[in-house]
Design an enzyme around this catalytic site. Structure first.
Site, PDB file in Angstrom:
ATOM      1  N   HIS A  28      -5.088 -32.410  92.832  1.00 38.29           N
ATOM      2  CA  HIS A  28      -4.323 -31.321  93.605  1.00 38.29           C
ATOM      3  C   HIS A  28      -5.197 -29.926  93.318  1.00 38.29           C
ATOM      4  O   HIS A  28      -5.202 -29.274  94.154  1.00 38.29           O
ATOM      5  CB  HIS A  28      -2.867 -31.270  92.398  1.00 38.29           C
ATOM      6  CG  HIS A  28      -1.841 -30.038  93.132  1.00 38.29           C
ATOM      7  ND1 HIS A  28      -2.232 -28.665  92.687  1.00 38.29           N
ATOM      8  CD2 HIS A  28      -1.078 -30.027  94.067  1.00 38.29           C
ATOM      9  CE1 HIS A  28      -1.183 -28.099  93.119  1.00 38.29           C
ATOM     10  NE2 HIS A  28      -0.566 -28.806  94.206  1.00 38.29           N
ATOM     11  N   ASP A  50      -4.213 -25.236  86.993  1.00 34.76           N
ATOM     12  CA  ASP A  50      -3.883 -26.328  87.972  1.00 34.76           C
ATOM     13  C   ASP A  50      -4.392 -27.753  87.315  1.00 34.76           C
ATOM     14  O   ASP A  50      -4.472 -27.788  85.843  1.00 34.76           O
ATOM     15  CB  ASP A  50      -4.539 -26.254  89.506  1.00 34.76           C
ATOM     16  CG  ASP A  50      -3.355 -27.054  90.490  1.00 34.76           C
ATOM     17  OD1 ASP A  50      -3.466 -28.059  90.478  1.00 34.76           O
ATOM     18  OD2 ASP A  50      -3.015 -26.106  91.242  1.00 34.76           O
ATOM     19  N   SER A  69       1.884 -24.971  97.348  1.00 33.72           N
ATOM     20  CA  SER A  69       0.521 -25.036  96.592  1.00 33.72           C
ATOM     21  C   SER A  69      -0.574 -24.690  97.364  1.00 33.72           C
ATOM     22  O   SER A  69      -1.331 -24.382  96.848  1.00 33.72           O
ATOM     23  CB  SER A  69       0.708 -26.552  95.936  1.00 33.72           C
ATOM     24  OG  SER A  69       1.651 -26.741  95.252  1.00 33.72           O
TER      25      SER A  69
END
Ligand SMILES: *[C@@H]1O[C@H](CO)[C@@H](O)[C@H](O)[C@H]1NC(C)=O
Ligand SMILES: *[C@@H]1O[C@H](CO)[C@@H](O)[C@H](O)[C@H]1NC(C)=O
Ligand SMILES: *[C@@H]1O[C@H](CO)[C@@H](O)[C@H](O)[C@H]1NC(C)=O
Ligand SMILES: *[C@@H]1O[C@H](CO)[C@@H](O)[C@H](O)[C@H]1NC(C)=O
Ligand SMILES: *[C@@H]1O[C@H](CO)[C@@H](O)[C@H](O)[C@H]1NC(C)=O
Ligand SMILES: *[C@@H]1O[C@H](CO)[C@@H](O)[C@H](O)[C@H]1NC(C)=O
Ligand SMILES: *[C@@H]1O[C@H](CO)[C@@H](O)[C@H](O)[C@H]1NC(C)=O
Ligand SMILES: *[C@@H]1O[C@H](CO)[C@@H](O)[C@H](O)[C@H]1NC(C)=O
Length: 894
Positions: free
Chosen positions: A216, A166, A527
């Site tokens: 994120h 990520d 996600s």
């Protein structure tokens, strides 16, 4: 050349809808395909395939030597050496003239794909970790899935290694261990790209995967690993697991799949038990490089969880890669049932608190009077245009605006022009949710609350609103929660694989953010659902052991023990199609405690032309007592995947009907002793009387229940033949002129013969085309302008002729008999387009210089482009299985 198409995850807030056609002048000149220029991934025969070779290095060296022999200019960007998984290299080629996929030892060549960074659907950043107003526990997600019961039993994923691919992790976060390396929660990993990598420049790797610029990956990490002792009462699903961060995104921009493959192999070589990827792009096929590598790693027993994608608004047949990898677990999102929100207090009139869609209170400590932009609570376009001069200075008011017609930011810009700084936007029936408002202090409230405030304003009541800085937290029971998030991408893949596999909570999830971002925030997306399943996999391994046999069967165990999800909260509505929910909502407690083991988890019936109506599955009693079983058929909604009257996929939410398949089962009642196993035959008949031109995907479950347990097998079939589905868009739907077409030097549609000189940088033709459906093989060839060939699309009556000529008898069937001058481009396993003209609504291939695909010059002459797209399940050797189109005459004069 083998290629496949990937597109970025799309930031979905509203379905895009095409009303007016898009002008051709909006098309950017040049090639618009989701590939990196001149970069290729080459898979080589591995040592195992070559006798007499001693090491993987020898394989690479031999390949480079053969390129040098051919005088190919190349640069090695990455070398992959994981025998059994992927042996090959990522190359930048200086020219393609002397490169050929026929070089000895090459298995396949694919262009490097581009992936967008993983954009969440909605984000709200909490600004102050020490905020007095602590939101309530949001562990509804854990209760929904049985995680709470495992935590209560002390099962928290100890001893399991999880690799997260990520944006990196802010491991300085106190809930993520506060440090990096042995002894910390984030035990390891690597930064494969560096802060400045944006997908187009050269990665600058280092050993520190810290993320303090994006966030994120830190949110993803918290869903897996946040420590439980905190004021928020949140915890990761597997908070005792060891996390490694493989950072593959820089602070902005894209990632390319050579980097993803590198990180996958690194995680595999590091011995991670689980790899999780909250990223992807619309692909539609199982074949892309990163899908294939992820699938091979999964097949070896390492559990790989990958997001299903956030493209639900574009409808079916738009599944995401690398989540499409055959053996990976592709994860759909379920909306949380409880959302941590805030209550505002109403003054000046007696009224209940008003819930507003924020996790933390607005930082406003005075009571604000209200000002409604419209006194009419049915206004459709409130504040969409500049406000009248009569509007007072709004700087001291809480401004009330109705949702609708134009973007929130446009409404806010209009009220800001009158000095407003704080606003409530009230819902118009679209649903209570987080909204994107930029940096404005504005949020959504429910319709009834907004209507009440406007009525009080109109009546002249001096209402005020205040925002308690503590005590305003409210666990809002979301009546719309508990269903599959509408943004979840729909499967199946074009080759009819079962995607997504399983659902997990992903809508409105509170988790960690980098400390410098405020430490906490609510995000939505597949996600967020994906690390939840990775955490569940860790709990499973921590109980059952880390052997690869557990890893290989994890998906089936999760699928067969999942909870079915309905398509709506209305009684009588069908179960959600498996093409969006997969096998259901994961229940990891049931998966771990199951003593009825059912396998396989998916029965794939395929289309009518390839119908696999006779299926079988096994049921085993692994418990210690005799069990009596009963089997029933539980149909899900049939997805009508094409818009009636068109051959375009229906936009999401994809309409469902209650048509159902018929299922005959060899046994419906039986008893199994401890350890005993039985095989059940199931014979399926597709629902009748469906319109096959609408590509109806029927699906459902065979439920296997005993006194104490319910398990199920999921099935999916198509009541049509995929070969009948039109692939190439030959309508004027998007641009007002029929496609495909060639664009001339000025970007206009070419209607007659044109000579191109390829000088002045601009005088070249481009092919513009849209795909309504994916194709396994798309070819663009150059043919003589006087070719005697009848294309299937937009056939011109002025160009009558026979089917095609047969000048050469190649052994490749009728396709190879069409006489071409030379190939210009080939795209394998290419995705369909969506309907967003700004993001993958169409493709262009520019012929910037007069060369064939292999780089050699095209001689002066009079030619046409021949575009051919193979229908799904078609035979690449049979010309009749292709759709074809011929361009106007293209003269090459150089
Ligand atoms: C957190 O959990 C503790 C212990 O169950 C409970 O007393 C407290 O009220 C919870 N806090 C919130 C904000 O829900
Ligand atoms: C928040 O507001 C809702 C709606 O008025 C109300 O039902 C709820 O009790 C309030 N909760 C708190 C904690 O104020
Ligand atoms: C909000 O964003 C706008 C546009 O980017 C900018 O002009 C403005 O200064 C920002 N305001 C604040 C308070 O950050
Ligand atoms: C809306 O109501 C307020 C309060 O009664 C009044 O002052 C205002 O003029 C009204 N606006 C319009 C456009 O009628
Ligand atoms: C469905 O049938 C097609 C055509 O035979 C085949 O290529 C494809 O792999 C099948 N799908 C599955 C999931 O077996
Ligand atoms: C293109 O060039 C050829 C060769 O010079 C010429 O014969 C032909 O007329 C030209 N066609 C057009 C449309 O200009
Ligand atoms: C390149 O392709 C063209 C057209 O197919 C062919 O005529 C030519 O021989 C090829 N060149 C090389 C070097 O293979
Ligand atoms: C192609 O045609 C142009 C215009 O007739 C001419 O000037 C040029 O020399 C030709 N090129 C070749 C390689 O024959």
């Amino acid at each position: 050349m083998r290629t496949s198409s990937f597109r970025p995850f799309i930031h979905i807030v509203f379905a895009w809808c095409s009303l007016a056609s898009v002008p051709l002048s909006s098309i950017r000149k040049g090639t618009d395909l989701p590939f990196a220029a001149n970069k290729f991934i080459v898979e080589l025969d591995s040592v195992a395939d070559i006798t007499g070779k001693r090491s993987g290095v020898a394989v690479h060296e031999r390949f480079y030597a053969s390129l040098k022999e051919r005088a190919v200019g190349f640069q090695v960007d990455k070398e992959f050496d994981a025998p059994g998984i992927f042996v090959g290299a990522a190359l930048t080629l200086e020219d393609v003239i002397h490169f050929s996929s026929s070089v000895e030892g090459i298995k396949s060549v694919s262009p490097v794909q581009i992936f967008d960074r993983p954009a969440p659907v909605f984000s709200h950043v909490v600004t102050d970790i020490n905020d007095a107003a602590i939101p309530p526990d949001s562990q509804s997600t854990h209760i929904l899935t049985g995680v709470d019961k495992l935590h209560a039993a002390g099962i928290t994923g100890a001893g399991i290694k999880i690799g997260i691919l990520d944006t990196g992790i802010d491991y300085t976060h106190p809930l993520l261990g506060g440090g990096f390396g042995p002894g910390f929660k984030v035990v390891g990993g690597y930064d494969l790209v560096g802060d400045n990598f944006d997908g187009t420049n050269t990665p600058v790797p280092d050993s520190d995967p810290l993320d303090q610029c994006e966030g994120h990956g830190t949110h993803v990490a918290g869903i897996i690993g946040a420590d439980p002792i905190n004021a928020f009462n949140i915890s990761g699903v597997a908070y005792s697991s060891s996390i490694s961060a493989y950072r593959i995104f820089g602070c902005k921009g894209y990632v390319t799949d050579d980097v993803i493959i590198d990180a996958l192999i690194m995680g595999y070589n590091d011995g991670q038990d689980i790899l999780t990827l909250s990223l992807g792009g619309a692909a539609g096929w199982t074949e892309s490089s990163s899908s294939v590598v992820a699938s091979r790693i999964a097949a070896s027993g390492t559990i790989v969880t990958i997001a299903a994608g956030n493209d639900g608004s574009y409808g079916s047949w738009f599944s995401s890669g690398p989540g499409n990898g055959i053996d990976v677990i592709s994860v759909a999102s379920l909306d949380n049932t409880v959302i941590p929100l805030q209550n505002a207090t109403v003054g000046g009139v007696v009224h209940d608190p008003i819930t507003y869609f924020e996790t933390f209170p607005f930082p406003i400590t005075v009571a604000l009077p209200i000002y409604a932009i419209s006194n009419d609570t049915t206004v459709v376009d409130d504040a969409c245009s500049a406000l009248p001069d009569s509007t007072p200075d709004l700087s001291s008011f809480l401004v009330i605006v109705r949702r609708g017609t134009c973007p929130f930011t446009q409404k806010l810009a209009n009220i800001a022009a009158k000095g407003a700084t704080v606003a409530f936007i009230y819902d118009n029936g679209n649903g209570f949710a987080g909204i994107s408002v930029g940096n404005f202090t504005a949020t959504l409230i429910q319709a009834a609350d907004g209507e009440f405030l406007v009525s009080q304003f109109t009546a002249g009541v001096p209402v005020t609103i205040s925002f308690p800085q503590s005590g305003g937290a409210y666990s809002y029971p979301d009546s719309a929660g508990g269903l599959i998030s509408s943004f979840t991408s729909y499967g199946p893949t074009n080759d009819f694989f079962f995607k997504p596999a399983i659902s997990a909570p992903g809508g409105n999830i509170l988790s960690t953010l980098p400390v410098n971002f405020g430490s906490f925030g609510v995000l939505s997306g597949t996600s967020m659902a994906t690390p939840f399943v990775a955490g569940c996999a860790s709990l499973l391994l921590s109980v059952k052991g880390k052997g690869s046999s557990i890893g290989k069967t994890a998906r089936t165990l999760f699928e067969t023990t999942a909870t079915l999800v309905s398509s709506s909260h209305t009684d009588g509505d069908p179960w959600q199609t498996v093409t969006q929910q997969g096998a259901g909502l994961i229940n990891v407690y049931n998966a771990i405690h199951a003593t009825t083991i059912v396998s396989p988890g998916e029965l794939i019936l395929n289309d009518t032309a390839n119908f696999q109506g006779l299926q079988q599955f096994t049921v085993q009693n692994t418990g210690t007592s005799v069990k009596s079983y009963q089997l029933i058929h539980v149909p899900a909604g049939t997805a009508i995947t094409i818009r009636p009257g068109t051959f375009f996929p229906a936009l999401g939410p994809v309409p469902l009907t209650s048509d159902q398949a018929k299922v005959w089962l060899s046994r419906t009642k039986f008893t199994l002793r401890p350890g005993q196993k039985t095989t059940i035959l199931a014979s399926f008949t597709a629902p009748s009387e469906l319109d096959s031109s609408l590509l109806p995907v029927y699906s459902g479950f065979i439920q296997i229940s005993s006194d104490s347990e319910i398990a199920h097998v999921s099935y999916m079939g198509l009541a049509a033949s995929l070969k009948d589905q039109q692939v190439v868009d030959n309508t004027d739907f998007l641009f007002g002129v029929p496609l495909p077409l060639t664009l001339d030097a000025d970007g206009n549609a070419q209607t007659g013969p044109i000579n191109y000189t390829f000088t002045n940088g601009n005088d070249y033709p481009s092919l513009l085309f849209r795909l309504a459906f994916g194709t396994p093989l798309l070819r663009m060839d150059l043919v003589e302008s006087n070719i005697d060939f009848q294309p299937t699309l937009n056939a011109r009556t002025s160009d009558p002729g026979h089917f095609f000529t047969f000048p050469h008898m190649h052994n490749g069937g009728s396709f190879a008999r069409v006489k071409i001058v030379g190939p210009l481009a080939e795209l394998d396993f290419f995705s369909r387009n969506n309907e967003d003209p700004d993001n993958f609504g169409y493709n262009t291939i520019a012929m910037k210089s007069p060369v064939f695909a292999n780089g050699t010059a095209i001689p002066n002459g009079s030619y046409k482009f021949l575009l051919r797209a193979l229908k799904v399940t078609g035979d690449p050797k049979e010309e009749e299985d292709f759709e074809s189109w011929l361009s106007p005459t293209i003269g090459i004069v150089v």
